[in-house]
Design a protein around this motif. Structure first.
Motif, mmCIF file in Angstrom:
data_model
loop_
_atom_site.group_PDB
_atom_site.id
_atom_site.type_symbol
_atom_site.label_atom_id
_atom_site.label_comp_id
_atom_site.label_asym_id
_atom_site.label_seq_id
_atom_site.Cartn_x
_atom_site.Cartn_y
_atom_site.Cartn_z
ATOM 1 N N ALA A 1 -6.087 -44.833 -45.483
ATOM 2 C CA ALA A 1 -5.807 -46.117 -46.111
ATOM 3 C C ALA A 1 -4.580 -45.847 -46.970
ATOM 4 O O ALA A 1 -3.922 -46.600 -47.003
ATOM 5 N N ILE A 2 -4.746 -44.820 -47.888
ATOM 6 C CA ILE A 2 -3.828 -44.567 -48.799
ATOM 7 C C ILE A 2 -2.517 -44.114 -48.378
ATOM 8 O O ILE A 2 -1.413 -44.693 -48.752
ATOM 9 N N ARG A 3 -2.494 -43.421 -47.050
ATOM 10 C CA ARG A 3 -1.233 -43.064 -46.437
ATOM 11 C C ARG A 3 -0.423 -44.266 -45.912
ATOM 12 O O ARG A 3 0.697 -44.710 -45.914
ATOM 13 N N GLN A 4 -1.434 -45.473 -45.406
ATOM 14 C CA GLN A 4 -0.818 -46.422 -44.762
ATOM 15 C C GLN A 4 -0.248 -47.133 -45.888
ATOM 16 O O GLN A 4 0.942 -47.858 -45.684
ATOM 17 N N VAL A 5 -0.838 -47.376 -47.051
ATOM 18 C CA VAL A 5 -0.333 -48.165 -48.131
ATOM 19 C C VAL A 5 1.070 -47.561 -48.734
ATOM 20 O O VAL A 5 1.962 -48.304 -49.050
ATOM 21 N N GLU A 6 0.902 -46.367 -48.832
ATOM 22 C CA GLU A 6 2.206 -45.605 -49.568
ATOM 23 C C GLU A 6 3.423 -45.745 -48.422
ATOM 24 O O GLU A 6 4.616 -45.809 -48.927
ATOM 25 N N GLU A 7 3.067 -45.788 -47.334
ATOM 26 C CA GLU A 7 4.020 -45.989 -46.505
ATOM 27 C C GLU A 7 4.886 -47.246 -46.236
ATOM 28 O O GLU A 7 6.233 -47.307 -46.088
ATOM 29 N N ILE A 8 4.048 -48.312 -46.628
ATOM 30 C CA ILE A 8 4.739 -49.505 -46.784
ATOM 31 C C ILE A 8 5.151 -50.051 -48.074
ATOM 32 O O ILE A 8 5.679 -51.360 -48.309
ATOM 33 N N LYS B 1 7.470 -48.858 -50.020
ATOM 34 C CA LYS B 1 8.822 -49.010 -49.998
ATOM 35 C C LYS B 1 9.224 -50.268 -49.684
ATOM 36 O O LYS B 1 10.358 -50.658 -50.048
ATOM 37 N N TYR B 2 8.525 -51.170 -49.237
ATOM 38 C CA TYR B 2 9.110 -52.484 -48.946
ATOM 39 C C TYR B 2 8.797 -53.294 -49.982
ATOM 40 O O TYR B 2 9.582 -54.589 -50.265
ATOM 41 N N ASP B 3 7.534 -53.186 -50.734
ATOM 42 C CA ASP B 3 7.052 -53.997 -51.577
ATOM 43 C C ASP B 3 6.571 -53.277 -52.919
ATOM 44 O O ASP B 3 5.289 -53.082 -52.841
ATOM 45 N N PRO B 4 7.411 -52.559 -53.505
ATOM 46 C CA PRO B 4 6.863 -51.646 -54.340
ATOM 47 C C PRO B 4 6.249 -52.068 -55.559
ATOM 48 O O PRO B 4 5.313 -51.583 -56.145
ATOM 49 N N ASP B 5 6.677 -53.152 -55.979
ATOM 50 C CA ASP B 5 6.146 -53.883 -57.216
ATOM 51 C C ASP B 5 4.402 -54.065 -57.110
ATOM 52 O O ASP B 5 3.705 -53.967 -57.985
#
Length: 570
Positions: free
Chosen positions: A251-258, A260-264
């Motif tokens: 789950a952490i990897r999936q969140v880290e991957e996306i 960059k599109y919504d870093p805030d």
């Protein structure tokens, strides 16, 4: 002194209010008129025991109220202050007694509720009532020592206090010694019992809090298998294949991957998830370590169960906890030590009792010497008063005899002896004294004690019964003279006594519409003449008896004026 007495619904008295003054008061009336009811009412005010029988038929309660005028320095003031009862500035004291038809009693002093014992303590300072029954107490030798001690209370106080203190200590040690001497079999039984209990508790080698610690350890050992199974399952769910940690990592990897599109939003969320991952990982390591520490030890569990059974057996006998058992153990060890040193304690007590007895006997001898000196003084005082009562040849002796064994009151037996006739040895009152002589002896005692007791009101209820002639006249003069130092009341049937009064009250009984009523009134000069004439002659009053009564009053007034003038001159 007593200023006023109000009585309501008391026996056959419906209501009366009577005032009094200084000096000698007499109360007369026909037989059965209720002369002694005034005395009974004063007795209740002084703390006498009440009864529902006193309540007038048909009434809810009987009420008696008395007003006293008491000096500020009178001893009753100290008693009132001790009870928390305020004294009035004008030195007036009001005592009220109510007795209900059910027999309940309510007592008030200056408006304050008091119990019967408190009222009796106050009443003893105010009123002294002497009736025929006190003749019998005078014949009882058991009362003679108390009378002698009361006369010399101040002089004897130091000796009595010293004796009482030593007697109390001596009796306590003597009782202990007798108990020790009488309890040999009991002592041996206790020693056997305490020795067994000591051995049983000592063999257990208990430690404070041990039972709680063992119970906790037993709980862990008995549930080792459940603890291992649960910890293993929890560890596998966290760290095993497809476990929580593996899923969290994905789950952490999936969140880290996306992110960059919504870093805030997603970058902080990824960090939060990473922190949660580390916490789960730490929990998994702790579960692994916990499993490795779980002990499967049937032998230890068996030992703990046996140990707890032993402790529970001791708890049933000696206390609810290990701490209570240990405290009991300490107590029986002390008892054992005392029992083992029993003979030494007996020897020590025997020596102490002997020493204290010698000291007590010496204190008793000092008290006896003081009593003998006092007895001589009191005897002389009583004989001086007896001479005034036409017993000038009477010898009155207070015999103070020593006892071999010390008692609660000292080493003395005291007996009043009298010899009414010259040449006869003094003998006990009950073997010699007639009723008239007893009346005069008691009156002499009252006269002596009035000087030291400071009781403001003395009441004599027909104490002149059985006397007449010169003896009656002597009693009348003594009562009248006594009234110079206190207020004296006398219920009498003798005209010789009545004519000496400063105030003369007549009690009468009447029947009105089937109900009985008793009244009392203070009589004037002519009324007194009529009453004295009745007392002299009975029902029929003649000019001669009236003249005799008038002459008696004239002579009585002249005699009282003479001695009071003489007293003022002194």
């Amino acid at each position: 002194m007593l200023l006023e007495c109000s009585i309501r619904n008391f026996a056959v008295i419906e209501h009366l209010r009577v005032t009094f003054g200084r000096g000698f008061h007499v109360i007369t009336g026909e037989t059965g008129a209720g002369k002694s009811m005034i005395v009974d009412a004063l007795s209740l005010i002084a703390g006498g025991r009440g009864s529902a029988e006193w309540v007038r038929h048909g009434a809810d309660k009987a009420e008696i109220e008395c007003l006293f005028d008491i000096p500020a320095d009178h001893p009753v003031r100290a008693a009132l202050e001790e009870m928390g009862i305020e004294s009035q500035d004008d030195e007036m004291l009001v005592i009220r007694r109510e007795i209900s038809a059910q027999g309940k009693s309510i007592c008030r002093v200056n408006g304050h509720m008091v119990n019967l014992a408190m009222l009796r303590q106050i009443g003893e300072c105010l009123i002294n009532i002497h009736g025929q029954h006190e003749h019998q107490s005078l014949l009882n030798t058991a009362h003679h020592l108390a009378l002698l001690d009361a006369y010399g209370a101040d002089k004897l106080k130091e000796y009595k206090d010293d004796y009482d203190e030593r007697y109390t200590r001596y009796q306590a040690h003597l009782r202990e010694l007798r108990e020790l001497e009488a309890s040999r079999q009991d002592r041996l039984h206790k020693m056997d019992l305490y020795a067994f209990q000591n051995e049983e508790i000592a063999a257990a080698a208990l430690k404070p809090g041990e039972d709680e610690e063992l119970a906790d350890e037993k709980r862990k050992l008995a549930n080792a298998e459940k603890r291992m199974s649960g910890a293993t399952r929890a560890h596998d769910l966290l760290y095993g294949a497809k476990g929580a940690l593996e899923c969290a990592d994905q789950a952490i990897r999936q969140v880290e991957e996306i992110a960059k599109y919504d870093p805030d939003i997603l970058s902080p969320l990824a960090a939060q998830m990473q922190e949660a991952y580390y916490q789960l990982e730490d929990a998994a390591y702790q579960l692994r370590d916990y499993k490795e520490r779980i002990e499967f030890n049937p032998a230890r569990l068996d030992y703990i169960e046996q140990r707890l059974d032993a402790i529970n057996g001791l708890r049933r006998k000696y206390g609810n906890s290990v701490e209570e058992i240990l405290a009991y153990h300490e107590r029986i060890l002390r008892e054992l030590e005392l029992l083992e040193h029993h003979d030494e304690r007996v020897s020590e007590l025997e020596r102490k009792v002997q020493e204290e007895r010698e000291q007590l006997m010496e204190a008793g001898r000092k008290l006896s010497r003081a009593r003998r000196e006092l007895a001589a003084t009191l005897s002389a005082k009583i004989m001086e008063n007896l001479r005034d009562l036409h017993m000038e040849r009477t010898v009155f002796v207070i015999d103070v005899r020593s006892k071999e064994e010390p008692g609660a009151t000292g080493l003395d037996d005291v007996e009043f002896l009298i010899s009414p006739n010259p040449g006869e040895p003094p003998r006990p009152l009950q073997k010699i004294a007639s009723g008239g002589e007893l009346s005069r002896v008691m009156l002499a005692l009252k006269n002596v004690f009035a000087e030291i007791e400071r009781i403001p009101v003395l009441v004599f209820d027909e104490v002149d019964t059985g006397v007449s002639g010169r003896t009656a006249q002597a009693i009348a003069e003594k009562l009248a003279r006594l009234s110079d130092s206190c207020q004296v009341f006398s219920v009498t049937h003798l005209p010789q006594v009545a004519c000496m009064a400063d105030k003369h009250y007549l009690i009468e009984k009447q029947v009105v519409q089937g109900r009985t009523y008793t009244t009392i009134k203070e009589m004037g000069e002519e009324e007194r003449v009529a009453e004295l004439a009745r007392m002299l002659s009975g029902v029929e009053v003649t000019e001669m008896t009236a003249g005799h009564a008038r002459e008696m009053l004239r002579m009585a007034n002249r005699e009282k004026a003479a001695w009071r003038k003489e007293s003022q001159g002194r």
